[in-house]
Structures are given as C-alpha cells and as structure tokens.
Design an enzyme around this catalytic site. Structure first.
Site, mmCIF file in Angstrom:
data_model
loop_
_atom_site.group_PDB
_atom_site.id
_atom_site.type_symbol
_atom_site.label_atom_id
_atom_site.label_comp_id
_atom_site.label_asym_id
_atom_site.label_seq_id
_atom_site.Cartn_x
_atom_site.Cartn_y
_atom_site.Cartn_z
ATOM 1 N N LYS A 1 0.862 -1.191 0.000
ATOM 2 C CA LYS A 1 0.000 0.000 0.000
ATOM 3 C C LYS A 1 0.895 1.237 0.000
ATOM 4 O O LYS A 1 1.762 1.393 0.868
ATOM 5 C CB LYS A 1 -0.865 -0.030 1.256
ATOM 6 C CG LYS A 1 -2.209 0.603 1.113
ATOM 7 C CD LYS A 1 -3.021 0.307 2.368
ATOM 8 C CE LYS A 1 -4.366 0.930 2.312
ATOM 9 N NZ LYS A 1 -5.035 0.820 3.617
HETATM 10 C C1 E4P Z 1 -8.467 1.394 3.607
HETATM 11 O O1 E4P Z 1 -7.591 0.955 2.917
HETATM 12 C C2 E4P Z 1 -8.245 2.356 4.686
HETATM 13 O O2 E4P Z 1 -7.321 1.762 5.533
HETATM 14 C C3 E4P Z 1 -9.491 2.662 5.483
HETATM 15 O O3 E4P Z 1 -10.641 2.280 4.784
HETATM 16 C C4 E4P Z 1 -9.545 4.067 5.980
HETATM 17 O O4 E4P Z 1 -10.762 4.254 6.663
HETATM 18 P P1 E4P Z 1 -11.030 5.501 7.635
HETATM 19 O O5 E4P Z 1 -11.217 6.719 6.808
HETATM 20 O O6 E4P Z 1 -12.279 5.109 8.368
HETATM 21 O O7 E4P Z 1 -9.842 5.597 8.544
#
Ligand code: E4P
Length: 215
Positions: free
Chosen positions: A83
């Site tokens: 990521k």
């Molecule tokens: C996904 O890859 C992210 O880690 C996640 O959905 C972020 O979510 P949030 O905005 O609730 O922190």
C-alpha cells in the site's frame, strides 16, 4: 464485487473469514497501531489466515524507503499487496514495483485525476476514501462512479477498491457503481447481514414449526 475486511485485528479476521465470504484484507498504520504487534508479525499472521490480497502500507515517504519496504514486505507472503500513498514519490514507487511484479494499492485517493495517475503507473488497486470525502463535505460515491467510468472508458486494469466505508448502504452503492472491491470495517460487516424482518420472520417460522405434526 469482492469484499475485504478493513482491520488488523486477528479475531475480527477469524470471525469474518469463518463466514466464507472474505476476499481480502486492508490494513493501515492506524489500524495496526491498535494491535500492539509489529507490522511484520501482524501481516504474516493475517496472510496465514486469508488467501486473498492483504494490503500492508509503507511507512517511508521517499522513493528509496518505499521501494526498500515494499520489496521487503513482498517477501513475507505471496498475497501481500504494497500500500503506497498517492504522492509523486509514491507514483514512482508503484511504477518500479509493478515492473518487478509486486502488487500495489494506491491509498489516500481523493480525486479522479489521482486515480488516473495511479492506473497509469500500473497500480493493481486504487483506494478512494469515500467516508473522509463525505466528512469534508464532498461526495465519496460520486468519486467512485467517476473512477469506475474512467477505468471502463480506457480499459485500465487497476481495480477500484472503495475504502473509508462508514455505513452498510455504501457497500450497496459501491456495488451499483461497479466498484471491484469494498473494504469494510468489522462493525459494518456485521450490519451487512442484519435485518430486523429476517429476525422477526425466523422467530415466527421457528414458532410455527413446532405446530407441524411430527407424523
Ligand atoms: C483502507 O484501505 C483504509 O485503511 C481505510 O478504509 C480508511 O478508513 P477511515 O477513513 O475510516 O480511517
């Protein structure tokens, strides 16, 4: 549409994996920080439980650091996806890692133009953060619709991974929009299956089944 679980918590992963509908996992540094386990141990453990893609985020923000971390993470398990944040250095890292056949997920995507750039760099996945956009007074789902349409127009192979989901209806809307994946927090995953009419209906069927003659 594929369903991923957005967590680094092993118990949550075990539970949803047992339902037989789990396609993958996304983690991020904030989720991992709640678990009190190192990134490496966490990701290796998750990859043993889940066969599908498991996103592990780089911590570095410079190209050399992202490449070093990405290459190291990719050796932890076959299903690790690196990521990478939506930055210029991140784009360069995606291009290089893609050439090395390492899967990438471009995170923190908040515009269609960012998604186009991620796709052009060869990202395997791009993650529009819809909840955070809604929080900022914009429309997360409109962004998803735009990205899906653009990727279809140009046959981009990058998969649209809808992230930052806050409520069950967003999973339905992501599916209607044609997103490839929704990554869903544990609490929302549990709400996907719940409906009070199912509970009421089942209770009545169980009661009525007792009135059916045995022979
Ligand atoms: C996904 O890859 C992210 O880690 C996640 O959905 C972020 O979510 P949030 O905005 O609730 O922190």
């Amino acid at each position: 549409m594929k369903l991923f679980l957005d967590t680094a918590n092993i118990n949550e992963i075990r539970e949803i994996a047992s339902w037989g509908v789990l396609d993958g996992i996304t983690t991020n540094p904030s989720l991992l920080s709640k678990e009190g386990i190192s990134l490496e141990k966490s990701i290796k453990e998750i990859c043993k439980l889940v066969k599908g893609p498991v996103s592990a985020e780089v911590i570095s923000t410079d190209l050399a650091g992202m490449l070093k971390e990405g290459r190291a993470y990719s050796k932890w398990a076959k299903n690790v996806v690196i990521k990478i944040p939506m930055t210029i250095e991140g784009l360069k890292a995606v291009k290089i890692l893609t050439k090395e056949k390492i899967l990438t997920n471009v995170t923190l995507c908040f515009s269609a133009n960012q998604a186009i750039l991620a796709a052009k760099a060869g990202a395997s996945y791009v993650s529009p953060f819809i909840g955070r956009l809604d929080d900022a007074g914009e429309s997360g789902m409109t962004l998803v619709e735009e990205i899906v349409q653009i990727f279809e127009n140009y046959c981009f192979m990058t998969e649209v991974l809808v992230a930052s989901i806050r409520e069950p209806r967003q999973v339905t809307e992501a599916a209607i929009a044609g997103a490839d994946i929704a990554t869903v927090p544990f609490a929302i995953f549990q709400k996907l299956i719940a409906h009070q009419l199912t509970d009421i209906g089942l209770k009545k069927f169980i009661e009525d089944s007792k009135k059916i003659p045995k022979k």
